[in-house]
Structure formats: structure tokens, C-alpha cells
Write a protein that holds these residues in place. Structure first.
Motif, PDB file in Angstrom:
ATOM      1  N   SER A  30       1.206  -0.446  -0.163  1.00 56.02           N
ATOM      2  CA  SER A  30      -0.036  -0.067   0.198  1.00 56.02           C
ATOM      3  C   SER A  30       1.258   1.143   0.103  1.00 56.02           C
ATOM      4  O   SER A  30       1.957   1.099   0.160  1.00 56.02           O
ATOM      5  N   GLN A 206      -5.707   1.517   3.153  1.00 53.98           N
ATOM      6  CA  GLN A 206      -4.921   2.281   3.463  1.00 53.98           C
ATOM      7  C   GLN A 206      -5.611   3.064   2.446  1.00 53.98           C
ATOM      8  O   GLN A 206      -5.225   4.380   2.688  1.00 53.98           O
ATOM      9  N   ASN A 232      -4.499   5.180  12.056  1.00 50.62           N
ATOM     10  CA  ASN A 232      -4.008   4.680  11.179  1.00 50.62           C
ATOM     11  C   ASN A 232      -2.849   3.898  11.885  1.00 50.62           C
ATOM     12  O   ASN A 232      -2.869   2.582  12.103  1.00 50.62           O
TER      13      ASN A 232
END
Ligand code: PMV
Length: 321
Positions: A30, A206, A232
């Protein structure tokens, strides 16, 4: 003999890289978004020498044979496998292998110095891709300020989305333990991908988190950035914790520091935290809140030291080799 020196600073991810799409090529699964730091650095001097029969690596004045293979492979990629052997001298001003992204600044500086010492003219993105082959986060240390790395199935792109002076920020690192981490990030990522029931969902979300963070940075919206960055970070650690065996990088002081940040936030202090593959907590705040945040973290049980830095430039070739 041909010699060059370069300097690079570590970066701290606000949207994390945790998982590889291709282990062989070291391609991230990602994108990620980071800030490059200012006063912490790694300086690398690379000297290619036809007289040498083997590569040599000196880190802060000491031979480091166990790190040599990774450095040698990086030099092979930058310069080619038929290269002369090299003496590599690395000096830095912060603890290595403690979740402070020393590999990021080290490999960013290494590719810049190696390419110059070999007389090559690689552009910044090529160098970032080469650094990323050695350490995923190192690709971001080629650039300054707020940096976005985007990942496709076959390659990465990296760019600075806001320069270090365009939105000044202070990063305060609360050091809660020193010494190497128990599991390397590469092994831990593999374990997460293979065993955490949350890994797939983490990767799926993501792009969304990255878009929210990018917009927050471009609008200089601190609250929005704080919210998505903490979310996150905690998601990444949830993936680690839910791996088998569990990967836990935190200690009790890490948790105490999180509590300190929560108390500051409740008082209205603009600050948020992030934590990487190590027990240190990094607090991010506007410069005028930095004294308050640093004092509070210093007074937190178990905090051994405080490092304080602004945002800095990308990797640079030094004139004096
Ligand atoms: O670049 P690596 O392989 O050391 O992995 C970095 C992993 C984290 O620091 C936890 C996250 C990141 O994006 O920097």
C-alpha cells in the motif's frame, strides 16, 4: 578511488507501510505518508577502491559485519554487480534499530553517496526506488517535508506534497527503551500478512486513509490529520497484536505516553501520537505547543529521553567527501 558522502534524515510515517506486495522486490502492499525529520541524521561516506577485496562497513566507528550483506546488495543495485568493493562509513546521531527508522536515513544516504561515488547521474525518484528496495520506508527519506509514497503492483512513486517550511511541525520522540527491536519489521510484516485476520482489511482501507491524510496536509487541517494518523497507527498495531504469535512492540511507558497525549488533547493542546515498530512514541504538534508536549512527555513514568525536531529536507549529497 572514488568517494562521495551524503546525509539523510529519518522519516516518521503518519499513514503506515505494513505489508509487502512483493517480498523479492520489496514492494509495499500500500501507499504511505510520512514527515521527514530535521535534526536527526545519518551520514554515509562511500569509497569504491580497486585495492579492496571485500566490502567494509563501519557504523559510528565500529565494524558491523552482520549488516554488510544488506548494504552490499544495495550497492550492487545502484552501481551494478561488477562494481569495485567499497568502504562504507556511517555516522548518525540517534540510536539505531529502536523503531526510529535508522534504516530509512541510512539507505537513503547510502544510495545518494554510492551513485555519486560511482559517477552516475540517477534522478531522485530512481534513487528513492533503489533505497526502497533495501528498506521500504527509506524511499521516503529522499524527499523533505510531508512525503507521499504511492504503490502500484510493479513500482513505487514518491513525492513531497508539502515542503518542511510550508506547514511547520515539531516531532517529539519519547524514548522509552533503547536497544534493538525483538522482531525485524520485515519478519513481522510477513507474520502479519500470514496470520492476522485483520491484515486484508488493513490493506483494503489504506487508500482511503491516505486520501484523507493527503487532503488534511494540503488544507493544513491539523485536527483531520491527527484523527486519521492516530487511527492508522492503532490499526497497524491491531494487525500486529492479532498476528500469531502476537507482535507487541509497546512497553508500559509507551502506553503511559499515549495517556499523556490524551490528557493534553482534553486540555485543548493540538498534538497527536504515532508509534512504529518499536516502543518509542512520537508526538506531532505545531511548534508553539512543543514545550508543553515535551514537558508532559518528559514527566511521564518510564520515559528515558526526549528528542525534539522540526521537519527537514530530503537526502543531500555533501560537497566535502
Ligand atoms: O522500512 P521498514 O522495512 O523498516 O518498515 C517500516 C515500518 C514502519 O516504520 C512501522 C512503518 C513506516 O511506514 O515507516
Amino acid at each position: 578511488m572514488s568517494t562521495a558522502s551524503a546525509i539523510a534524515r529519518p522519516n516518521i510515517a503518519l499513514i503506515k507501510y505494513w505489508g509487502k506486495a512483493d517480498v523479492e522486490e520489496n514492494l509495499p502492499a500500500s501507499g504511505s505518508l510520512s514527515v521527514t525529520l530535521d535534526t536527526l541524521y545519518t551520514q554515509m561516506r562511500v569509497q569504491f577502491d580497486e585495492e579492496l577485496t571485500d566490502d567494509r562497513l563501519i557504523v559510528n566507528g565500529e565494524a558491523m559485519p552482520h549488516m554488510l550483506a544488506r548494504v552490499g546488495r544495495c550497492l550492487d543495485r545502484v552501481v551494478g554487480t561488477g562494481r569495485r568493493r567499497a568502504r562504507v562509513d556511517s555516522t548518525g546521531n540517534f540510536p539505531i534499530a529502536a523503531g526510529l527508522a535508522s534504516s530509512a536515513s541510512a539507505f537513503a544516504a547510502l544510495v545518494v553517496a554510492a551513485s555519486a561515488a560511482a559517477g552516475e547521474t540517477a534522478d531522485q525518484l530512481q534513487l528513492a526506488r533503489q533505497a526502497g528496495r533495501a528498506s521500504g520506508s527509506a524511499a521516503r527519506s529522499l524527499y523533505g517535508g510531508f512525503v507521499e509514497l504511492s504503490a502500484s503492483a510493479t513500482s513505487i512513486d514518491v513525492r513531497s506534497i508539502l515542503g518542511p517550511e510550508e506547514w511547520p511541525m515539531t516531532v517529539i520522540v519519547a524514548v522509552t527503551a533503547s536497544g534493538p527491536k525483538p522482531v525485524s519489521s520485515g519478519d513481522a510484516m510477513r507474520q502479519s500478512a500470514d496470520t492476522s485476520p485483520f491484515y486484508g482489511r488493513w490493506i483494503d482501507e489504506q487508500d482511503h486513509d491516505l486520501a484523507v491524510a493527503r487532503e488534511a496536509v494540503l488544507k493544513r487541517d491539523f485536527r483531520a490529520l491527527a484523527a486519521v494518523a492516530e487511527h492508522n497507527c492503532l490499526k497497524m498495531h491491531s494487525v500486529m497484536w492479532s498476528s500469531r504469535p502476537a507482535i507487541v512492540y509497546w512497553n508500559s511507558a509507551t502506553v503511559a505516553c499515549m495517556e499523556t497525549i490524551r490528557v493534553l488533547q482534553k486540555k485543548g493542546v493540538p498534538v497527536f501520537f504515532t508509534i512504529d515498530a518499536g516502543p518509542q512514541l512520537k508526538a506531532v504538534c505545531p511548534p508553539d505547543a512543543a514545550d508543553t508536549v515535551a514537558d508532559a512527555l518528559r514527566a511521564t513514568a518510564g520515559v528515558q529521553d526526549i528528542l525534539r525536531t522540526g521537519l527537514g529536507q530530503g537526502a543531500e549529497l555533501l560537497a566535502d567527501a
